[in-house]
Design an enzyme around this catalytic site. Structure first.
Site, PDB file in Angstrom:
ATOM      1  N   HIS A   1       0.973  -1.162  -0.150  1.00 45.69           N
ATOM      2  CA  HIS A   1       0.067   0.002   0.099  1.00 45.69           C
ATOM      3  C   HIS A   1       0.921   1.254  -0.010  1.00 45.69           C
ATOM      4  O   HIS A   1       1.990   1.342   0.376  1.00 45.69           O
ATOM      5  CB  HIS A   1      -0.986  -0.023   0.934  1.00 45.69           C
ATOM      6  CG  HIS A   1      -0.550   0.012   2.401  1.00 45.69           C
ATOM      7  ND1 HIS A   1      -0.219  -1.197   3.025  1.00 45.69           N
ATOM      8  CD2 HIS A   1       0.127   0.811   3.384  1.00 45.69           C
ATOM      9  CE1 HIS A   1       0.339  -0.916   4.388  1.00 45.69           C
ATOM     10  NE2 HIS A   1       0.651   0.299   4.523  1.00 45.69           N
TER      11      HIS A   1
ATOM     12  N   HIS B   1       3.990   7.090   3.737  1.00 45.51           N
ATOM     13  CA  HIS B   1       4.853   6.069   3.717  1.00 45.51           C
ATOM     14  C   HIS B   1       4.381   5.069   2.367  1.00 45.51           C
ATOM     15  O   HIS B   1       3.295   5.008   1.972  1.00 45.51           O
ATOM     16  CB  HIS B   1       5.112   5.285   4.916  1.00 45.51           C
ATOM     17  CG  HIS B   1       3.728   4.324   5.390  1.00 45.51           C
ATOM     18  ND1 HIS B   1       2.965   4.961   6.237  1.00 45.51           N
ATOM     19  CD2 HIS B   1       3.375   3.294   5.440  1.00 45.51           C
ATOM     20  CE1 HIS B   1       2.088   4.139   6.735  1.00 45.51           C
ATOM     21  NE2 HIS B   1       2.354   3.063   5.981  1.00 45.51           N
TER      22      HIS B   1
ATOM     23  N   GLU C   1       7.643   1.078   5.111  1.00 44.91           N
ATOM     24  CA  GLU C   1       7.047   0.252   6.005  1.00 44.91           C
ATOM     25  C   GLU C   1       7.413  -1.281   5.304  1.00 44.91           C
ATOM     26  O   GLU C   1       7.104  -1.254   4.114  1.00 44.91           O
ATOM     27  CB  GLU C   1       5.501   0.104   6.135  1.00 44.91           C
ATOM     28  CG  GLU C   1       4.820  -0.775   7.056  1.00 44.91           C
ATOM     29  CD  GLU C   1       3.433  -0.542   7.257  1.00 44.91           C
ATOM     30  OE1 GLU C   1       2.855   0.162   6.533  1.00 44.91           O
ATOM     31  OE2 GLU C   1       2.800  -1.097   8.037  1.00 44.91           O
TER      32      GLU C   1
HETATM   33 CO    CO Z   1       1.159   1.187   6.496  1.00 46.09          CO
END
Ligand code: CO
Length: 134
Positions: A7, A79, A130
């Site tokens: 994502h 992120h 991440e």
């Molecule tokens: Co995230």
């Protein structure tokens, strides 16, 4: 080591307004809000076929995205999340290469119930990364 882009996360000042924009204006499928008090955020995910967009609003005092929103009051990209097959092996490889893992270096549990780690944005061209175990 990196697998698919899981994502892209956007920090937003008003989650209801962001959900309305993605669901009603952009016509996307949006999940129900999920409070993650241990991460200091409430999130939804927008499904866009080849990946997801995470919309995050601060939750509680001392949210880790509060400072970001103070600098970017309209919201912004926060992120990128990449999948890795083995998060411990990925962490060890990154630390051996000199990359900084945020926090105590141990994976937390992310919004999908899977182990996650965050990497220092200064080590990756200004982008917070991440990693999520796939
Ligand atoms: Co995230």
């Amino acid at each position: 080591m990196l697998e698919r882009l899981n994502h892209v996360a956007l920090a937003v000042p008003d989650l209801d307004a962001a959900v309305a924009a993605y669901r009603d204006t952009l016509g996307a499928e949006v999940t129900e809000p999920q409070a993650l008090p241990e991460h200091g955020v409430t999130v939804v995910f927008v499904n866009v076929g080849n990946t997801k967009i995470e919309l995050m609003e601060p939750l509680g005092k001392g949210s880790p995205i509060a400072a970001f929103l103070a600098k970017n009051p309209a919201g912004g990209m926060h992120h990128l999340c990449y999948e890795v097959a083995n998060i411990i092996a990925a962490r060890d490889r990154l630390e051996a290469a000199g990359a900084r893992v945020l926090g105590d270096g141990n994976p937390g549990i992310g919004a999908h119930g899977k182990p996650v780690l965050f990497l220092h944005p200064k080590d990756f061209f200004g982008t917070l990364i991440e990693l999520e175990q796939s």
